[in-house]
Each structure stands twice: as structure tokens, then as C-alpha cells.
Scaffold this motif. Structure first.
Motif, PDB file in Angstrom:
ATOM      1  N   ALA A 117       0.777  -1.162  -0.208  1.00  0.00           N
ATOM      2  CA  ALA A 117      -0.012  -0.025   0.176  1.00  0.00           C
ATOM      3  C   ALA A 117       0.891   1.320  -0.067  1.00  0.00           C
ATOM      4  CB  ALA A 117      -0.878   0.063   0.996  1.00  0.00           C
ATOM      5  N   GLY A 118       1.959   1.387   0.337  1.00  0.00           N
ATOM      6  CA  GLY A 118       2.923   2.270   0.411  1.00  0.00           C
ATOM      7  C   GLY A 118       3.676   2.624  -0.949  1.00  0.00           C
ATOM      8  N   LYS A 119       3.525   1.841  -1.939  1.00  0.00           N
ATOM      9  CA  LYS A 119       3.961   1.980  -3.093  1.00  0.00           C
ATOM     10  C   LYS A 119       2.795   2.109  -4.309  1.00  0.00           C
ATOM     11  CE  LYS A 119       8.319  -0.226  -2.038  1.00  0.00           C
ATOM     12  NZ  LYS A 119       9.385  -1.221  -2.309  1.00  0.00           N
ATOM     13  N   PRO A 120       3.198   2.632  -5.488  1.00  0.00           N
ATOM     14  CA  PRO A 120       2.248   2.743  -6.548  1.00  0.00           C
ATOM     15  C   PRO A 120       1.975   1.360  -7.177  1.00  0.00           C
ATOM     16  CG  PRO A 120       3.984   4.072  -7.033  1.00  0.00           C
ATOM     17  CD  PRO A 120       4.267   3.712  -5.743  1.00  0.00           C
ATOM     18  N   ALA A 121       1.101   0.956  -7.532  1.00  0.00           N
ATOM     19  CA  ALA A 121       1.106  -0.271  -8.402  1.00  0.00           C
ATOM     20  C   ALA A 121       0.840   0.117 -10.070  1.00  0.00           C
ATOM     21  CB  ALA A 121      -0.013  -1.341  -7.959  1.00  0.00           C
ATOM     22  N   SER A 122       1.248  -1.028 -10.880  1.00  0.00           N
ATOM     23  CA  SER A 122       0.930  -0.574 -12.211  1.00  0.00           C
ATOM     24  C   SER A 122       0.680  -1.922 -13.041  1.00  0.00           C
ATOM     25  CB  SER A 122       1.968   0.085 -12.890  1.00  0.00           C
ATOM     26  OG  SER A 122       3.529  -0.761 -12.901  1.00  0.00           O
ATOM     27  N   PHE A 123      -0.165  -1.772 -14.237  1.00  0.00           N
ATOM     28  CA  PHE A 123      -0.229  -2.782 -15.037  1.00  0.00           C
ATOM     29  C   PHE A 123      -0.150  -2.559 -16.492  1.00  0.00           C
ATOM     30  CE2 PHE A 123      -4.566  -1.671 -13.664  1.00  0.00           C
ATOM     31  CZ  PHE A 123      -4.851  -1.533 -15.053  1.00  0.00           C
ATOM     32  N   VAL A 124      -0.014  -3.205 -17.207  1.00  0.00           N
ATOM     33  CA  VAL A 124       0.080  -2.729 -18.778  1.00  0.00           C
ATOM     34  C   VAL A 124      -0.875  -3.947 -19.784  1.00  0.00           C
ATOM     35  CG1 VAL A 124       1.445  -2.737 -20.955  1.00  0.00           C
ATOM     36  CG2 VAL A 124       2.574  -2.129 -18.585  1.00  0.00           C
ATOM     37  N   VAL A 125      -1.767  -3.144 -20.413  1.00  0.00           N
ATOM     38  CA  VAL A 125      -2.540  -3.763 -21.403  1.00  0.00           C
ATOM     39  C   VAL A 125      -1.964  -3.715 -22.888  1.00  0.00           C
ATOM     40  CG1 VAL A 125      -4.827  -4.132 -22.155  1.00  0.00           C
ATOM     41  CG2 VAL A 125      -4.396  -3.504 -19.804  1.00  0.00           C
ATOM     42  N   GLU A 126      -2.160  -4.701 -23.657  1.00  0.00           N
ATOM     43  CA  GLU A 126      -1.555  -4.742 -24.871  1.00  0.00           C
ATOM     44  C   GLU A 126      -2.947  -4.743 -25.800  1.00  0.00           C
ATOM     45  OE1 GLU A 126       1.626  -6.886 -27.909  1.00  0.00           O
ATOM     46  OE2 GLU A 126      -0.083  -8.176 -26.617  1.00  0.00           O
ATOM     47  N   MET A 127      -2.886  -3.815 -26.739  1.00  0.00           N
ATOM     48  CA  MET A 127      -4.098  -3.564 -27.813  1.00  0.00           C
ATOM     49  C   MET A 127      -3.599  -4.047 -29.087  1.00  0.00           C
ATOM     50  SD  MET A 127      -6.963  -3.269 -25.777  1.00  0.00           S
ATOM     51  CE  MET A 127      -7.898  -2.304 -26.693  1.00  0.00           C
ATOM     52  N   ALA A 128      -3.857  -4.971 -29.630  1.00  0.00           N
ATOM     53  CA  ALA A 128      -3.361  -5.228 -30.907  1.00  0.00           C
ATOM     54  C   ALA A 128      -4.256  -6.302 -31.774  1.00  0.00           C
ATOM     55  CB  ALA A 128      -1.999  -6.407 -30.663  1.00  0.00           C
ATOM     56  N   SER A 129      -4.111  -5.933 -32.940  1.00  0.00           N
ATOM     57  CA  SER A 129      -5.153  -6.569 -34.008  1.00  0.00           C
ATOM     58  C   SER A 129      -4.629  -6.625 -35.387  1.00  0.00           C
ATOM     59  CB  SER A 129      -6.683  -5.990 -34.035  1.00  0.00           C
ATOM     60  OG  SER A 129      -6.665  -5.021 -34.738  1.00  0.00           O
ATOM     61  N   PRO A 130      -5.137  -7.222 -36.531  1.00  0.00           N
ATOM     62  CA  PRO A 130      -4.771  -7.058 -37.764  1.00  0.00           C
ATOM     63  C   PRO A 130      -5.286  -5.738 -38.545  1.00  0.00           C
ATOM     64  CG  PRO A 130      -5.745  -9.124 -37.563  1.00  0.00           C
ATOM     65  CD  PRO A 130      -6.214  -8.335 -36.363  1.00  0.00           C
ATOM     66  N   TYR A 131      -5.928  -5.046 -37.647  1.00  0.00           N
ATOM     67  CA  TYR A 131      -6.530  -3.868 -38.239  1.00  0.00           C
ATOM     68  C   TYR A 131      -6.133  -2.442 -37.562  1.00  0.00           C
ATOM     69  CZ  TYR A 131      -9.570  -7.880 -39.374  1.00  0.00           C
ATOM     70  OH  TYR A 131      -9.611  -9.082 -39.758  1.00  0.00           O
ATOM     71  N   ILE A 132      -6.139  -1.452 -38.595  1.00  0.00           N
ATOM     72  CA  ILE A 132      -5.285  -0.364 -38.028  1.00  0.00           C
ATOM     73  C   ILE A 132      -6.136   0.727 -37.227  1.00  0.00           C
ATOM     74  CG2 ILE A 132      -6.256   0.984 -40.231  1.00  0.00           C
ATOM     75  CD1 ILE A 132      -3.238   2.135 -40.243  1.00  0.00           C
ATOM     76  N   VAL A 133      -5.446   1.362 -36.078  1.00  0.00           N
ATOM     77  CA  VAL A 133      -6.550   2.004 -35.200  1.00  0.00           C
ATOM     78  C   VAL A 133      -6.979   3.474 -36.030  1.00  0.00           C
ATOM     79  CG1 VAL A 133      -6.498   3.207 -33.179  1.00  0.00           C
ATOM     80  CG2 VAL A 133      -5.477   1.040 -33.341  1.00  0.00           C
ATOM     81  N   ALA A 134      -8.287   3.727 -35.722  1.00  0.00           N
ATOM     82  CA  ALA A 134      -8.838   5.070 -36.225  1.00  0.00           C
ATOM     83  C   ALA A 134      -9.258   6.065 -35.228  1.00  0.00           C
ATOM     84  CB  ALA A 134      -9.795   4.858 -37.081  1.00  0.00           C
ATOM     85  N   LYS A 135      -9.390   5.252 -33.952  1.00  0.00           N
ATOM     86  CA  LYS A 135      -9.981   5.918 -32.854  1.00  0.00           C
ATOM     87  C   LYS A 135      -9.486   5.006 -31.494  1.00  0.00           C
ATOM     88  CE  LYS A 135     -13.534   9.095 -34.571  1.00  0.00           C
ATOM     89  NZ  LYS A 135     -15.047   9.544 -34.458  1.00  0.00           N
ATOM     90  N   ALA A 136      -9.360   5.779 -30.477  1.00  0.00           N
ATOM     91  CA  ALA A 136      -9.165   4.849 -29.173  1.00  0.00           C
ATOM     92  C   ALA A 136      -9.614   5.678 -27.932  1.00  0.00           C
ATOM     93  CB  ALA A 136      -7.510   4.522 -28.951  1.00  0.00           C
ATOM     94  N   SER A 137     -10.047   5.173 -27.074  1.00  0.00           N
ATOM     95  CA  SER A 137     -10.657   5.694 -25.632  1.00  0.00           C
ATOM     96  C   SER A 137     -10.554   4.607 -24.471  1.00  0.00           C
ATOM     97  CB  SER A 137     -11.920   6.375 -25.874  1.00  0.00           C
ATOM     98  OG  SER A 137     -12.860   5.158 -26.314  1.00  0.00           O
TER      99      SER A 137
END
Length: 805
Positions: A344-364
């Protein structure tokens, strides 16, 4: 394949903390329909579209037809390093001539054909040819063109011609085709859209559908030069080793691919305007290969554009299975559906990968709870702060990116969404009839205790008119004429716990109606944790059934359109009879009526004071033949004087309402143009042609419309302002007062005792069969001859257009 992490739980102070070990998502998740091409590789595409082909010509045409379907003409798509053929098919679906033909050549290579580029200088154009059977062959998906040459050694005695063949014999182009003036497309003379017996040959391939002309093909071939065999042209390349169509999904991920677009959600490098086919639906509406496939969507937008989908990471945090989908994590503990710092005394973090065969046009994205901050990276090295509400600018044009979330307060919900651009024509559509769907993954054991859910949503449809009725009414075969689709989708959903998995989706047609392809809505793949519910659907999922009032009607294989040659009436003998129209009158837009006048149409520079003069011609006394016997119809008129500055376009127009001779006519009741011709420049006012010049307008479309049941209110002869013809001049011409218009109708007629193919085209006129004769058993198509009838037309009133009643 991307790497995920398997979370191994150990007890710690009432919460669960995690030791990370590498694990794999469910990799290369494929959903394939047996009726649609597998677009996950060039090899798979070629295998699917050519599997029923018996000759190399058939293979070349099948791949050409697929190209017509897969892409349309628009500016070159661009990415750093170029765009590979497979990516162009799956992500974009548009290009100019060199790019289209690079994809075509890449597919030909997978079929075992050599290729070469030929560049034209008149007009400027990039083409390709393929090599088989000891010779080159020219097919053009940009112009929508190929032609045949005689070859006694080839199956059927013919093979697809090369450009060198066309240079040596231009008649392979000039004499091989006929122009359908009503539909503005070309057909091969021996394979045209016409009646063959009691059925129409609606599968006749249409050529030059976007307005290019046949003389341009000849001049282009003559100006062509061999440009060798590079592996690509401009921004489109055969190969892209860094691109994969693999869909990899961990727990909590869903990929929904829609057959529709989100406004503004497109990727077009260097272009601010959205991509679309500038020719509207010309490439679709008359094409029997791709038209029926695209008709359900063209009915909505009238042109091809881009499509979107959504890659979503929204795990059910009540189960810890989603932790295996995280790319990385530090100081993270999970408890009761909540992520919190282990220390609890330290920040936590995680990473999510967003990948597909299709090109990104918008992200939220959005997070529930906590004081989290987000960062985005495309390479895992350089990170930039991001506002999750909209971080499109940071990832626009990416196929893969990472989101790192750092927090100290508990997080109870995670949602990240990429709106991606894809080409809907690379998706596994459903067809009328039965469809077998196969679901696979390259590592099926990675599913474990989780479940893969596959969902199809689509709207059923049907056509109320047969193709014969469509033809009789002068309509196009693939413009949603007399066809409709439901608004509430059918939803078929399968929960898969073991791979591979196969299921059936029957697409029925109501009895008495004609089949159409369903309007696909979306295909979704999602990996769920135990106990997690699938995403919401627009209607409750159901098991498709048929029977009772439904049948499993099917459609022809679209890729084989044009590979076979039907019986044809092209060589049938003809004979003509012409009759002058008895009454004609002229009217103006202002309400004036004339016994004789010029025809003119002012350009709309002053909409408040429009002016036009037309000729109305009555057609209600015309005796219409049976639809199956109609070969053609033309309006004949004579001109005594014409404008001295330019040529002009004269058109025949259907009337929506009847008219009365000697009375004004409301120009709002002028309907569709059914045909046109070019009246040549003359000497101007009072410079009379002696004898008058004869002109013809093909009005077959109008006559078919009347045969199909529309009331024959008449025709109007008018001028159509066309800068490409009249150079911007306000032009006029005057029909002859003495030589009245004529309507000529050509029909096929029964001939007994000999084959019409062995008969001269000029024959003695035979009597019309009476009604009892018409009810006799029909004779074979080969025994039909052609006959032309002309009937006098009743007088019509004028105004700048001829109207036939």
C-alpha cells in the motif's frame, strides 16, 4: 504472437498477490464460412475462389472477379514501408490502378501464374497481364475489362486475349461487345443480359461499368510498354513480412467487426477526405459477380467506403482469470473483483496490450475507481501521458500499442477500446442457403477453462420480383430493386469450450420470393472467464431454422461468373418495320404550346427563371410484345437545323404522368432518362440540313418498363446540358416538321422449319401470331428469329421535349 502473463496466486494478508509467468492468449482465432473466401492469406484466397475452376482461364477470371469484390478505385493507401497486398485486402480495400493490379498479380502468383506490368501512356494507366498456356492474358480490375480471342487448342476454342492480341486485332474489342445504353455498361455480344428462352441471362458479366470506353482500351494497348515484373507498384507491394491477419485474444478481450462504418473513424495517410468510390454504385449495380454480394450495403450508402470494428478489453473483474491477459504488472494484488497495490505504500501498475490485424482509427478508455494515470506506448520503450477519454492522436495508424496504468487506490473496472478500420469484403459473410462455419485456433489448449464466444448478426432479405421481371422493368440486377431486408437482426451465438468447432447457419428465403444475400451486421469473437456473460446483442440469440414457408434457395458462385458462355441470340436474323408517329407537339417550361419548335434547355444559371423547350410523344397506342421476345427498341427522329458552336446531347425521357395534346405540361413529371445520342453541330439558325439528318436513341429500357407493367405515359425529347459535349454552350436543334419521329421495336419471333442461324438477316415479314398461337408450346430458343415492329405514336404536346404516348 503477443505474450501474456499467467498469474499464479499465493496467499498474502487476505488478498491475492501474483508471481508472473509467461502464458499465451488464444492465438490466430479464425472464423470461416464455407461460402466466403478465407482472407487470412493470399494462398487461402486463391484456393477458395478457384476451387471449382477447371481451366487456367477460369482461374484467372475467378481471381479477377474476387479483385472486383475486394477493392474499389480510390487514391493509393499509404504507410511507412508500403502496404502489402494482404494488408490492402484486409485493412483498406481501395487503391488506384497500379495498386489494384499489384494485388491482382500477387494473387496470380499464388495461382502459379507469372505476371508482367504494362504501362499505358494514352491514356495513362498501369495494367498487368498473367502468363499461362504459353501466352499472356490481360484482365483489368480498374477498367473492369477482359476479352477473348480464338484459340483452337484451348478448352472451348477460346482464351483470354493479351494486349498484344488486341494491338494485332482491335476487333477483339471493337466487334466483341455491345453497349447497353439503358444501363451504361458493355456486354460481350455472345454473353449479354437478354432473354434466352423463358429466362434472362442475368449472370452475363458487365464490363466498363464505371464509364470508361472501349476505344480507350485499344488506344491504351497500342501505347503500352512492358514494365517488367516487379513485386509491387507505387505504395502497394506483394509482400509485407511484418503483417499478420492473426487474431489473438486473451481473457477479457473481444473483437467485433462490423459491416458498417463509424463517421470519421477512418485511416487514410495524407488524406483529409474520407475514402469512398467516386463512381457511386456503378461498379456494383449491374455486375452479377459482386453486385448481389454488395447490394445489401449499397442499398444504404450507394457507394463503397470503409468499415470499422472494435477491439475491446473489458474484463469481468469478479474472476481473476483476466490477470493472465495483462502484458505486465508490478505490485498488483487482486481481491474480490478489485485491483489494489500489494504494498500500500508504493504505487502499482499494469500494462494492457491492444493489438489486432486492423489499423487504429480512434481509441478511448475508462477506469472505475482509483486515482490512476495512464500512459501510452507503441514500442514499449517511449511512453507518453494519455487522457483515456480520447487518446486517438497517440495511437492513430497503429496496429499495436500498450497502455500502462499506474494507481494507488483500488480499481474496480477497466475498459479500453480501439475503433479499427477494416475492409468488410475480407470478412466471412453468409450466403443464401446453408452455411458451414468453422472456428479454429492455433493453440486450442490455451482456452483452458475459459470460453470462446462467436456471434454472427445479420438481417434476412428477399426479392419480390424475379430476374425476368427486373429485366422487363429495365431495372438493374443489384441495386436493391424490389428487394428488402429486415431491420431487426437475426443473432446466432455459439459458446465454444473445445476447438476446432463447427456449426451451421441456414439462410432461408420465403417461398415464392427470390434469394438475396443477407445484410451482415457484425461478427464477434470474445474470450470469457468462467461465469462471465457475453456482450449484449441487438436481438436475443437464437438457433436458426427453416421450413414450412421457407426454402434454402442459393445463388451462383460469384467467382465463376463469366467463365462459361451461354447460348446466345447474337446471330439470330432480324427484320424491321417502321411507322411514322402520327402526332407530335412541343411545349415549354413556361406553359407555352407550339405546333413546331426548336428543342433547347437553358443551363440553370438562374433557378428563379428556368427555361426549356421539349417535344412530347405519345406511346399509349403502341402494341407491346412479350418480354421474352423483345430484342430492342429505338426512337428515330430527324433534325433540320442545329446550333453552330458545338455538338449537343439529346435524350429520351420517361413521363411520369400522361399529357393532353395542346395543353401545357408540368416539367416536374419528367422522369428518368432512358437513352441519349449526340446531335452534331450544324450551321445555326436557318441553315437547314437537306435532307434532314437521322438520329436514333435506344429506348429499350422504356419499352421494357412498359412491358413490366408501368403505364406508357409517353416520352419526351430534350437536350441535356453536358459540358463534355457542348463545351458549355447553350445549344439547340430543330426536329423536322415533315419527317415525323418513329418508334422501332425489334422482337424475336418463332420460325419453323430451319435454324435462324442459317438464315439471312433480311427476311419477309411474317404475321404476328394471334393469341391462340401464343399459347402453343414454346419452341427452342435456337428456332427464334428477330422481327422489328414500328407503330405510329399518338400526338403529344410540346415544350422542349418530345413526348410519345
Amino acid at each position: 504472437m503477443r505474450r501474456a502473463w499467467l498469474a499464479v496466486a499465493v496467499a498474502s494478508a487476505g488478498a491475492h498477490c501474483w508471481q508472473w509467468a509467461p502464458a499465451e492468449p488464444l492465438g490466430n482465432v479464425k472464423v470461416l464460412s464455407d461460402k466466403a473466401p478465407d482472407c487470412t492469406s493470399l494462398e487461402a484466397i486463391v484456393k477458395c475462389v478457384t476451387r471449382e475452376c477447371k481451366t487456367d482461364d477460369e482461374k484467372a477470371i475467378a481471381i479477377y472477379n474476387y479483385g472486383l469484390y475486394a477493392y474499389y478505385h480510390h487514391a493509393y493507401p499509404g504507410e511507412k514501408g508500403g502496404v502489402g497486398a494482404l494488408k490492402m485486402i484486409n485493412v483498406y480495400g481501395w487503391s488506384l490502378c497500379g495498386g489494384q493490379h499489384s494485388v491482382l498479380a500477387a494473387l496470380w502468383e499464388k495461382a502459379g501464374f507469372k505476371w508482367r506490368y504494362r504501362g499505358w501512356s494514352n491514356p495513362g494507366h498501369t495494367t498487368v497481364e498473367c502468363f499461362y498456356g504459353g501466352r499472356w492474358h490481360y484482365l483489368d480490375t480498374f477498367l473492369k475489362f477482359y476479352t477473348w480471342r480464338p484459340d483452337p487448342a484451348a478448352p472451348g476454342g477460346r482464351t483470354i486475349a493479351s494486349q498484344e492480341d488486341i494491338i494485332a486485332s482491335p476487333a477483339l474489342v471493337s466487334d466483341a461487345f455491345v453497349m447497353d445504353q439503358g444501363r451504361k455498361v458493355c456486354y460481350l455480344k455472345d454473353n449479354r443480359f437478354e432473354y434466352l428462352g423463358d429466362k434472362v441471362n442475368w449472370t452475363a458479366p458487365a464490363f466498363m461499368v464505371c464509364g470508361d470506353d472501349l476505344p480507350g482500351v485499344v488506344t491504351g494497348c497500342k501505347s503500352s510498354r512492358d514494365a517488367g515484373s516487379p513485386r509491387g507498384w507505387a505504395s502497394i507491394q506483394f509482400d509485407d513480412r511484418n503483417y499478420s491477419t492473426a487474431v489473438n485474444l486473451g481473457v477479457g478481450y473481444a473483437l467485433t467487426l462490423d459491416w458498417d462504418k463509424v463517421d470519421g473513424a477512418f485511416y487514410f495517410s495524407g488524406g483529409a477526405k474520407a475514402p469512398f468510390h467516386s463512381c457511386g454504385d456503378k461498379d456494383v449495380r449491374n455486375c452479377p459477380a459482386i453486385g448481389p454480394l454488395l447490394e445489401p450495403y449499397i442499398a444504404k450508402d450507394r457507394r463503397r467506403t470503409w468499415s470499422n470494428g472494435t477491439l475491446l478489453f473489458k474484463p469481468d473483474m469478479r474472476d481473476d482469470a483476466f490477470l493472465a491477459s495483462l502484458k505486465d504488472a508490478e505490485n498488483v494484488a487482486w481481491e474480490g473483483g478489485t485491483l489494489k497495490p500489494k504494498d500500500a505504500g508504493k504505487p502499482a501498475s499494469f500494462v494492457v496490450e491492444m493489438a489486432s490485424p486492423y489499423i487504429v482509427a480512434k481509441a478511448s478508455g475508462k477506469l472505475a475507481g482509483g486515482d490512476a494515470k495512464a500512459e501510452v506506448s507503441q514500442d514499449g520503450k517511449a511512453w507518453a501521458p494519455a487522457e483515456l477519454a480520447d487518446f486517438t492522436k497517440a495511437v492513430y495508424g497503429a496496429y499495436r500499442y500498450l497502455v500502462r496504468v499506474t494507481f494507488q487506490k483500488p480499481i474496480t473496472g477497466i475498459e479500453l477500446a480501439s475503433i479499427v478500420q477494416h475492409n468488410q469484403r475480407a470478412l466471412p459473410y453468409l450466403s443464401p442457403g446453408n452455411n458451414t462455419i468453422t472456428v479454429t485456433a492455433e493453440n486450442p489448449d490455451a482456452l483452458g477453462k475459459n470460453r470462446l464466444v462467436v456471434t454472427y448478426a445479420y438481417c434476412l432479405g428477399a426479392r419480390t420480383s424475379s430476374y425476368e421481371q427486373v429485366f422487363d422493368k429495365g431495372a438493374e440486377i443489384a441495386r436493391a430493386h424490389y428487394a428488402a431486408w429486415g431491420e431487426t437482426p437475426a443473432v446466432v451465438q455459439k459458446v465454444v469450450d473445445k476447438l476446432p468447432f463447427t456449426f451451421e447457419i441456414p439462410v432461408p428465403t420465403p417461398k415464392g420470393l427470390q434469394p438475396v444475400y443477407p445484410r451482415m451486421v457484425f461478427l464477434r469473437r470474445e474470450v470469457l472467464a468462467p461465469g462471465q456473460e457475453p456482450m449484449a446483442t441487438p436481438a436475443p440469440p437464437s438457433t436458426p431454422t427453416f421450413g414450412g414457408k421457407d426454402v434454402l434457395a442459393t445463388m451462383p458462385n460469384p467467382w465463376l461468373i463469366g467463365t462459361t458462355r451461354p447460348a446466345s441470340r447474337a446471330d439470330a436474323p432480324t427484320k424491321a418495320a417502321t411507322f411514322p408517329l402520327k402526332r407530335v407537339n412541343y411545349v415549354s417550361m413556361k406553359g407555352e404550346v407550339f405546333a413546331h419548335n426548336f428543342i433547347k434547355w437553358l443551363k440553370p444559371n438562374d433557378p428563379a427563371a428556368p427555361a426549356a423547350w421539349i417535344l412530347l410523344i405519345g406511346t399509349d397506342d403502341v402494341k407491346l410484345p412479350e418480354a421474352k421476345n423483345l430484342a430492342g427498341a429505338k426512337l428515330i427522329f430527324h433534325v433540320v437545323e442545329a446550333h453552330d458552336k458545338a455538338n449537343m446531347e439529346a435524350a429520351a425521357v420517361l413521363l411520369k404522368e400522361p399529357f393532353e395534346a395542346g395543353k401545357p405540361y408540368d416539367f416536374k413529371n419528367l422522369g428518368d432518362i432512358v437513352g441519349s445520342t449526340i446531335v452534331k453541330q450544324g450551321g445555326g439558325r436557318d441553315k437547314v440540313f437537306d435532307p434532314p439528318l437521322r438520329y436514333e436513341i435506344d429506348v429499350t429500357k422504356a419499352v421494357r418498363t412498359w412491358i413490366g407493367g408501368e403505364k406508357p405515359n409517353g416520352l419526351a425529347l430534350r437536350i441535356v446540358p453536358n459540358r463534355g459535349v457542348d463545351d458549355g454552350w447553350t445549344v439547340r436543334f430543330t426536329p423536322s416538321k415533315d419527317k415525323l419521329p418513329e418508334l422501332e421495336i425489334t422482337t424475336y419471333e418463332e420460325k419453323r422449319g430451319s435454324d435462324p442461324r442459317n438464315t439471312q438477316n433480311t427476311r419477309k415479314e411474317e404475321q404476328e401470331p394471334d393469341s391462340q398461337e401464343r399459347r402453343k408450346p414454346k419452341t427452342p430458343r435456337a428456332e427464334r428469329a428477330i422481327r422489328v415492329h414500328s407503330w405510329p405514336l399518338r400526338a403529344v404536346r410540346s415544350g422542349c421535349v418530345f413526348v410519345l404516348l
